[in-house]
Design an enzyme around this catalytic site. Structure first.
Site, PDB file in Angstrom:
ATOM      1  N   ARG A  69       0.626  -1.080   0.007  1.00 12.63           N
ATOM      2  CA  ARG A  69       0.602  -0.043   0.342  1.00 12.63           C
ATOM      3  C   ARG A  69       1.023   1.383   0.459  1.00 12.63           C
ATOM      4  NH1 ARG A  69      -5.202  -1.567  -0.778  1.00 12.63           N
ATOM      5  NH2 ARG A  69      -5.604  -3.968   0.598  1.00 12.63           N
ATOM      6  N   ASP A  70       0.411   2.175  -0.741  1.00  6.69           N
ATOM      7  CA  ASP A  70       0.938   3.487  -0.809  1.00  6.69           C
ATOM      8  C   ASP A  70       1.166   4.231   0.570  1.00  6.69           C
ATOM      9  OD1 ASP A  70       1.824   5.690  -3.561  1.00  6.69           O
ATOM     10  OD2 ASP A  70       1.580   6.733  -1.467  1.00  6.69           O
ATOM     11  N   ILE A  71       2.085   4.845   1.088  1.00  4.98           N
ATOM     12  CA  ILE A  71       1.983   5.187   2.495  1.00  4.98           C
ATOM     13  C   ILE A  71       1.264   6.546   2.041  1.00  4.98           C
ATOM     14  CG2 ILE A  71       4.269   6.756   1.895  1.00  4.98           C
ATOM     15  CD1 ILE A  71       4.825   5.603   5.194  1.00  4.98           C
TER      16      ILE A  71
ATOM     17  N   GLU B 212       8.967  10.497  -8.289  1.00  4.63           N
ATOM     18  CA  GLU B 212      10.096  10.881  -6.555  1.00  4.63           C
ATOM     19  C   GLU B 212      10.491   9.761  -6.480  1.00  4.63           C
ATOM     20  OE1 GLU B 212       8.165  10.381  -2.345  1.00  4.63           O
ATOM     21  OE2 GLU B 212       7.129  11.504  -3.216  1.00  4.63           O
ATOM     22  N   VAL B 213      10.438   8.469  -6.093  1.00 11.77           N
ATOM     23  CA  VAL B 213      11.057   7.348  -6.246  1.00 11.77           C
ATOM     24  C   VAL B 213      12.396   6.903  -7.314  1.00 11.77           C
ATOM     25  CG1 VAL B 213      11.739   5.434  -4.628  1.00 11.77           C
ATOM     26  CG2 VAL B 213       9.795   7.146  -3.667  1.00 11.77           C
TER      27      VAL B 213
ATOM     28  N   ASN C 233       5.510   6.563 -13.149  1.00 11.52           N
ATOM     29  CA  ASN C 233       5.985   8.077 -13.289  1.00 11.52           C
ATOM     30  C   ASN C 233       7.358   7.922 -13.812  1.00 11.52           C
ATOM     31  OD1 ASN C 233       3.689   9.384 -12.716  1.00 11.52           O
ATOM     32  ND2 ASN C 233       4.077   8.910 -10.228  1.00 11.52           N
TER      33      ASN C 233
ATOM     34  N   HIS D 126       8.387   1.982 -10.362  1.00  8.35           N
ATOM     35  CA  HIS D 126       6.867   0.932  -9.943  1.00  8.35           C
ATOM     36  C   HIS D 126       6.200   1.219 -10.765  1.00  8.35           C
ATOM     37  CE1 HIS D 126       7.894   5.460  -8.097  1.00  8.35           C
ATOM     38  NE2 HIS D 126       6.966   5.470  -8.094  1.00  8.35           N
ATOM     39  N   MET D 127       4.767   0.607  -9.841  1.00  9.11           N
ATOM     40  CA  MET D 127       3.440   0.578 -11.001  1.00  9.11           C
ATOM     41  C   MET D 127       2.727   1.501  -9.799  1.00  9.11           C
ATOM     42  SD  MET D 127       1.721   0.662 -13.826  1.00  9.11           S
ATOM     43  CE  MET D 127       2.539  -0.519 -14.900  1.00  9.11           C
ATOM     44  N   HIS D 128       2.001   2.252 -10.551  1.00  8.53           N
ATOM     45  CA  HIS D 128       1.406   2.482  -9.296  1.00  8.53           C
ATOM     46  C   HIS D 128       0.052   2.394  -9.041  1.00  8.53           C
ATOM     47  CE1 HIS D 128       2.894   6.296  -7.205  1.00  8.53           C
ATOM     48  NE2 HIS D 128       3.366   6.149  -8.319  1.00  8.53           N
TER      49      HIS D 128
HETATM   50  P1  5GP Z   1       6.647   8.292  -7.420  1.00  7.46           P
HETATM   51  O1  5GP Z   1       6.375  10.244  -7.726  1.00  7.46           O
HETATM   52  O2  5GP Z   1       7.569   8.224  -7.454  1.00  7.46           O
HETATM   53  O3  5GP Z   1       5.800   7.712  -8.327  1.00  7.46           O
HETATM   54  O4  5GP Z   1       5.604   7.546  -6.623  1.00  7.46           O
HETATM   55  C1  5GP Z   1       6.424   7.426  -4.947  1.00  7.46           C
HETATM   56  C2  5GP Z   1       5.099   6.732  -4.469  1.00  7.46           C
HETATM   57  O5  5GP Z   1       5.774   7.056  -3.499  1.00  7.46           O
HETATM   58  C3  5GP Z   1       4.112   8.076  -3.705  1.00  7.46           C
HETATM   59  O6  5GP Z   1       3.317   7.746  -4.304  1.00  7.46           O
HETATM   60  C4  5GP Z   1       4.183   8.384  -2.170  1.00  7.46           C
HETATM   61  O7  5GP Z   1       3.510   8.572  -1.362  1.00  7.46           O
HETATM   62  C5  5GP Z   1       5.266   6.496  -2.179  1.00  7.46           C
HETATM   63  N1  5GP Z   1       5.932   6.656  -0.694  1.00  7.46           N
HETATM   64  C6  5GP Z   1       6.914   6.783  -0.662  1.00  7.46           C
HETATM   65  N2  5GP Z   1       7.999   6.869   0.646  1.00  7.46           N
HETATM   66  C7  5GP Z   1       6.841   5.434   0.738  1.00  7.46           C
HETATM   67  C8  5GP Z   1       7.380   4.830   1.856  1.00  7.46           C
HETATM   68  O8  5GP Z   1       7.891   4.784   2.649  1.00  7.46           O
HETATM   69  N3  5GP Z   1       6.188   3.372   2.005  1.00  7.46           N
HETATM   70  C9  5GP Z   1       5.004   3.304   0.830  1.00  7.46           C
HETATM   71  N4  5GP Z   1       4.208   2.715   1.206  1.00  7.46           N
HETATM   72  N5  5GP Z   1       5.026   4.579   0.480  1.00  7.46           N
HETATM   73  C10 5GP Z   1       6.226   5.773  -0.137  1.00  7.46           C
END
Ligand code: 5GP
Length: 126
Positions: free
Chosen positions: A34-36, A105-106, A97, A110-112
């Site tokens: 799950r996304d945080i 961001e990360v 993304n 990853h796939m949302h």
């Molecule tokens: P991005 O912007 O890279 O596509 O999405 C990164 C996602 O990782 C964001 O939706 C953010 O909420 C999630 N995220 C960041 N840090 C953590 C974490 O420590 N745990 C979890 N479960 N999700 C995270």
């Protein structure tokens, strides 16, 4: 392929067990959790266990076993969370993304998978 993987990123730390996560499904090559900061009632992240930065990196450099495992895990997650239309679910959006313009961001691929409400148009204008 000009990608350098940063093994200090937060998802790498989750994979090493250094940070807890709310796991939905784990397989040989893939983890779904799950996304945080969920942006919809259903918001699951699916990541490969291997060191890939973006979708294009993963698709080009991962093994067939990793790619098949990842895609099948995405499908299973859609079903498990009740979002897969073919199983009577309400639908979902799968988003990945990449890089600066994609507002990633990360830096671990990853796939949302988002669902549980009407998700609106595909892109915002900001
Ligand atoms: P991005 O912007 O890279 O596509 O999405 C990164 C996602 O990782 C964001 O939706 C953010 O909420 C999630 N995220 C960041 N840090 C953590 C974490 O420590 N745990 C979890 N479960 N999700 C995270």
């Amino acid at each position: 392929m000009a990608y350098t993987y940063d093994s200090t990123n937060i998802f790498a730390r989750i994979l090493r067990g250094e940070i807890p996560n709310d796991t939905v499904l784990e397989t040989a090559h893939t983890l779904a959790f799950r996304d945080i900061r969920p942006q919809a009632p259903l918001h699951v992240l699916v990541i490969p266990k291997g060191p890939y930065v973006t979708f294009d990196h993963f698709a080009a450099a991962a093994s067939e076993a990793e790619i098949v495992d990842f895609m099948r895990t995405c499908a299973t997650v859609c079903d498990m969370i009740g979002a897969a239309p073919g199983q009577g679910g309400g639908g979902y959006r799968a988003i990945s993304n990449a890089g600066e313009a994609g507002v990633q961001e990360v830096p671990h691929y990853h796939m949302h998978i988002l669902g549980g409400r009407m998700l609106g148009r595909m892109l915002s204008r900001d």
